[in-house]
Design a protein around this motif. Sequence first.
Motif, short mmCIF file in Angstrom:
data_model
loop_
_atom_site.label_atom_id
_atom_site.label_comp_id
_atom_site.label_asym_id
_atom_site.label_seq_id
_atom_site.Cartn_x
_atom_site.Cartn_y
_atom_site.Cartn_z
N ASP A 79 0.29 31.78 8.57
CA ASP A 79 -0.72 31.79 9.62
C ASP A 79 -1.64 32.99 9.54
N ARG A 80 -1.29 34.00 8.76
CA ARG A 80 -2.06 35.25 8.76
C ARG A 80 -3.39 35.09 8.05
N LEU A 81 -4.42 35.64 8.68
CA LEU A 81 -5.77 35.57 8.13
C LEU A 81 -6.34 36.95 7.83
N GLY A 82 -5.58 38.00 8.11
CA GLY A 82 -6.08 39.35 7.92
C GLY A 82 -6.88 39.81 9.12
N GLY A 83 -6.97 41.11 9.27
CA GLY A 83 -7.72 41.66 10.40
C GLY A 83 -6.80 42.24 11.45
#
Length: 300
Positions: A79-83
């Motif tokens: 689920d991680r998209l960065g930020g």
Amino acid sequence: MVEERIREVFARAGAEGLLHAVPVVGRPQAEEGAEVAVGADEPVVIASVFKVLLVLEFARQVAAGQLDPRERVRVTAADRLGGWGTAGCADDVELSLRDLAFFAISVSDNSAADLLLARVGLDTVRLLAGELGLDRTRIVGGPRDVLESMLAEVGARDEAEFALRYPALPDERKRRLSVLDPARTNSSTPREITGLLRLIWRDEAGPAAACAQVRELMARQVFRHRLVSGFPDEVTVGAKTGTLPGLHMEAGVVGYPDGSRYAVSVFARTRELAASRPAVDAAIGATARIAVDFLRSKGV
């Protein structure tokens, strides 16, 4: 003219800016229909400002008893998209739906927004925009949809490959990305965004409890470098930022001790496709202040 002053501030910062400001709760002598408009009806990419509409739909479903805000959600590596927030965590995180909403607004957490969107439904968010009369507001998807479109257009298999390929692209190629085109991504107009905020602040965007929840979350946004920078300490600001390469924006409501409130949306575009431009951020605050000061000088 106030509009010319606003354009000059943006020009000095190396940007072009669009702005709309309108009273939400004016003073007793307020003039009906008063506004400051600089390109207020032009289509704009709204980026993370879209999360206001998303969280409003979540809050409405909670108020209607359709969702339990305490429902648990696990944010995994997939689920991680960065930020910011859970989007940048190194390990799995478990939290409630209402905490997803909190992170989506307060730190613009993209993973939180995506998971919340999956729970409330993309179609319902689109229907909400129509119900509220936001006829020029276009919602195509959440942060993951934006990321996947960028990967596909650059020909990258993942974020790591994108990070290698993107800097080497000529600016003309970068500017053709769909995420920077209002006709192909989440978009609206400055006027419709202030219209949305007015409805929320007047408890006209849904049940009063839902509107209050959105207002409370927007007041807890951590970023203070745009709208907030233009106003004195005694002025409160509830807002949501949005940022993409070359695009800098924020929409919010500023409140004065006398009880008056003003909705302001500001969208700036720069020639350089950078995500960080302090001078442009400061111009967003400065032009918002010019617009609100003008309205107040007219007794609004």
